[in-house]
Design a protein around this motif. Sequence first.
Motif, PDB file in Angstrom:
ATOM      1  N   TRP A 221       0.822  -1.210   0.000  1.00 45.10           N
ATOM      2  CA  TRP A 221       0.000   0.000   0.000  1.00 45.10           C
ATOM      3  C   TRP A 221       0.861   1.268   0.000  1.00 45.10           C
ATOM      4  O   TRP A 221       0.390   2.328  -0.427  1.00 45.10           O
ATOM      5  CB  TRP A 221      -0.923  -0.006   1.211  1.00 45.10           C
ATOM      6  N   GLN A 222       2.114   1.187   0.426  1.00 40.93           N
ATOM      7  CA  GLN A 222       2.979   2.355   0.452  1.00 40.93           C
ATOM      8  C   GLN A 222       3.445   2.773  -0.943  1.00 40.93           C
ATOM      9  O   GLN A 222       3.845   3.914  -1.148  1.00 40.93           O
ATOM     10  CB  GLN A 222       4.217   2.081   1.327  1.00 40.93           C
ATOM     11  N   ILE A 223       3.400   1.838  -1.884  1.00 37.20           N
ATOM     12  CA  ILE A 223       3.847   2.137  -3.251  1.00 37.20           C
ATOM     13  C   ILE A 223       2.611   2.447  -4.086  1.00 37.20           C
ATOM     14  O   ILE A 223       1.904   1.540  -4.543  1.00 37.20           O
ATOM     15  CB  ILE A 223       4.638   0.953  -3.843  1.00 37.20           C
ATOM     16  N   LYS A 224       2.333   3.719  -4.290  1.00 37.40           N
ATOM     17  CA  LYS A 224       1.082   4.127  -4.916  1.00 37.40           C
ATOM     18  C   LYS A 224       0.937   3.585  -6.335  1.00 37.40           C
ATOM     19  O   LYS A 224      -0.160   3.248  -6.764  1.00 37.40           O
ATOM     20  CB  LYS A 224       0.984   5.655  -4.927  1.00 37.40           C
ATOM     21  N   ARG A 225       2.031   3.499  -7.067  1.00 35.64           N
ATOM     22  CA  ARG A 225       1.919   3.069  -8.461  1.00 35.64           C
ATOM     23  C   ARG A 225       1.552   1.592  -8.599  1.00 35.64           C
ATOM     24  O   ARG A 225       1.199   1.141  -9.690  1.00 35.64           O
ATOM     25  CB  ARG A 225       3.227   3.348  -9.194  1.00 35.64           C
ATOM     26  N   THR A 226       1.653   0.824  -7.503  1.00 33.09           N
ATOM     27  CA  THR A 226       1.314  -0.606  -7.567  1.00 33.09           C
ATOM     28  C   THR A 226      -0.046  -0.921  -6.958  1.00 33.09           C
ATOM     29  O   THR A 226      -0.432  -2.079  -6.887  1.00 33.09           O
ATOM     30  CB  THR A 226       2.385  -1.441  -6.844  1.00 33.09           C
ATOM     31  N   ARG A 227      -0.774   0.096  -6.495  1.00 32.69           N
ATOM     32  CA  ARG A 227      -2.013  -0.164  -5.780  1.00 32.69           C
ATOM     33  C   ARG A 227      -3.070  -0.819  -6.663  1.00 32.69           C
ATOM     34  O   ARG A 227      -3.754  -1.752  -6.246  1.00 32.69           O
ATOM     35  CB  ARG A 227      -2.558   1.141  -5.189  1.00 32.69           C
ATOM     36  N   ILE A 228      -3.221  -0.348  -7.883  1.00 35.35           N
ATOM     37  CA  ILE A 228      -4.252  -0.900  -8.766  1.00 35.35           C
ATOM     38  C   ILE A 228      -3.930  -2.348  -9.125  1.00 35.35           C
ATOM     39  O   ILE A 228      -4.781  -3.245  -9.007  1.00 35.35           O
ATOM     40  CB  ILE A 228      -4.390  -0.039 -10.038  1.00 35.35           C
ATOM     41  N   ILE A 229      -2.690  -2.583  -9.551  1.00 32.40           N
ATOM     42  CA  ILE A 229      -2.301  -3.951  -9.912  1.00 32.40           C
ATOM     43  C   ILE A 229      -2.409  -4.862  -8.691  1.00 32.40           C
ATOM     44  O   ILE A 229      -2.904  -5.993  -8.776  1.00 32.40           O
ATOM     45  CB  ILE A 229      -0.869  -3.972 -10.476  1.00 32.40           C
TER      46      ILE A 229
ATOM     47  N   ILE B 154      -5.009  -9.188  -5.440  1.00 36.31           N
ATOM     48  CA  ILE B 154      -5.685  -9.600  -4.208  1.00 36.31           C
ATOM     49  C   ILE B 154      -7.093 -10.106  -4.514  1.00 36.31           C
ATOM     50  O   ILE B 154      -7.545 -11.123  -3.964  1.00 36.31           O
ATOM     51  CB  ILE B 154      -5.735  -8.435  -3.209  1.00 36.31           C
ATOM     52  N   ALA B 155      -7.806  -9.407  -5.416  1.00 31.09           N
ATOM     53  CA  ALA B 155      -9.151  -9.851  -5.785  1.00 31.09           C
ATOM     54  C   ALA B 155      -9.112 -11.236  -6.425  1.00 31.09           C
ATOM     55  O   ALA B 155      -9.946 -12.097  -6.124  1.00 31.09           O
ATOM     56  CB  ALA B 155      -9.783  -8.838  -6.741  1.00 31.09           C
ATOM     57  N   MET B 156      -8.127 -11.470  -7.304  1.00 34.21           N
ATOM     58  CA  MET B 156      -7.980 -12.789  -7.927  1.00 34.21           C
ATOM     59  C   MET B 156      -7.669 -13.845  -6.876  1.00 34.21           C
ATOM     60  O   MET B 156      -8.164 -14.965  -6.937  1.00 34.21           O
ATOM     61  CB  MET B 156      -6.896 -12.743  -8.995  1.00 34.21           C
ATOM     62  N   SER B 157      -6.841 -13.469  -5.896  1.00 35.95           N
ATOM     63  CA  SER B 157      -6.484 -14.409  -4.828  1.00 35.95           C
ATOM     64  C   SER B 157      -7.705 -14.793  -4.009  1.00 35.95           C
ATOM     65  O   SER B 157      -7.915 -15.965  -3.685  1.00 35.95           O
ATOM     66  CB  SER B 157      -5.418 -13.789  -3.925  1.00 35.95           C
ATOM     67  N   VAL B 158      -8.529 -13.798  -3.650  1.00 38.49           N
ATOM     68  CA  VAL B 158      -9.729 -14.060  -2.858  1.00 38.49           C
ATOM     69  C   VAL B 158     -10.693 -14.952  -3.632  1.00 38.49           C
ATOM     70  O   VAL B 158     -11.260 -15.915  -3.087  1.00 38.49           O
ATOM     71  CB  VAL B 158     -10.413 -12.742  -2.458  1.00 38.49           C
ATOM     72  N   LEU B 159     -10.892 -14.655  -4.927  1.00 32.32           N
ATOM     73  CA  LEU B 159     -11.795 -15.466  -5.740  1.00 32.32           C
ATOM     74  C   LEU B 159     -11.284 -16.902  -5.859  1.00 32.32           C
ATOM     75  O   LEU B 159     -12.063 -17.860  -5.788  1.00 32.32           O
ATOM     76  CB  LEU B 159     -11.945 -14.840  -7.135  1.00 32.32           C
ATOM     77  N   THR B 160      -9.969 -17.053  -6.037  1.00 36.71           N
ATOM     78  CA  THR B 160      -9.383 -18.396  -6.112  1.00 36.71           C
ATOM     79  C   THR B 160      -9.574 -19.148  -4.804  1.00 36.71           C
ATOM     80  O   THR B 160      -9.915 -20.336  -4.792  1.00 36.71           O
ATOM     81  CB  THR B 160      -7.889 -18.304  -6.443  1.00 36.71           C
TER      82      THR B 160
END
Length: 325
Positions: A289-297, A302-308
């Motif tokens: 979360w500290q690296i703003k440019r990586t938040r979307i990716i 994380i969403a893919m991980s939760v769905l899996t």
Amino acid sequence: MSQTSAPANSSDESVFTEDRLSRERSRRSLFSQINILVRRIHLYTGLFLLPWVILYGVTGAMFNHLGLFPRLAIQPVEQSVVANTEIASFPSAEDLAQQVVDALQSSTNSTGIVLSENHGAEFTNDLMFEMKHEGLQHVVYIDPISKSSWVGIMPKNDEEPETLLTEIKEVKLDQNPQQVAQKAAEQILEQTGIQASGELKPFGWTKLNFLAEVDGAPARVTYVLKDGHVDINRFTGHSGQPLRQFLLRMHTSHGQPPHWNGRMFWSLAVDTMAIAMVGWGLSGVFMWWQIKRTRIIGAIVIAMSVLTAVAMWIGLQTFYATTRL
């Protein structure tokens, strides 16, 4: 009047601004310290627990794949050889399920039994048969789906335990420790207000292990409290377990013994690993979360991980509900 009040207001605003900037710098400094602390904990716990992480990952894969660091010799069987056997007439999971239902129906006159539309018939594992040949264990594995086969040849243990005092199978003590413990358990239940609906029965197999000397030679004695059975083997200082078996045994060891010994320390290491793995996950999210440019990716990952994880949860719940394994 206006000329005298302006400098005062300007001074107050300057003090307020400096105070606000000071508090902001203080908050940033505290957050920076927390950020550094989290990163250091993430780093050094990973370095310290590196052997356990590798061991856990490798041994976990060894359970799923017999060919990974195998102890047994794997001998593939040509498909043409398998096709020329009775396995060609082996039924599919659906056909076998229907045959079982038909057999159940023929065994009863009053109950109607039919195969469900979504029956989910599937085999739980390969077909396996073992035999001894030239002193070695041979296991034939047959895949009921692909009708493929292979033979696993298990070598002898490097050190087979030498049994001593073979004529003694069990011993009777003047005061049976199992009965003493059972009486105490009954009293505990009575004093806690739990009324037993039946006879209290032993749960599990508590054993006493110790070293003794038989005709001057060291021996390992195992006494089973439940029935008084004893095993007496010559003690050589080695477990006699092959490396693969030892690693797999470490992976499946669970619980804590009532003594401080190697197994207790291993149990504490497992607890530490469990805490560290949760910590790595949370600290990883914190650092991401500290690296703003990586938040979307990262959010997509994380969403893919939760769905899996949800899909795996549902799949395993369905599997265990239908197989009871």
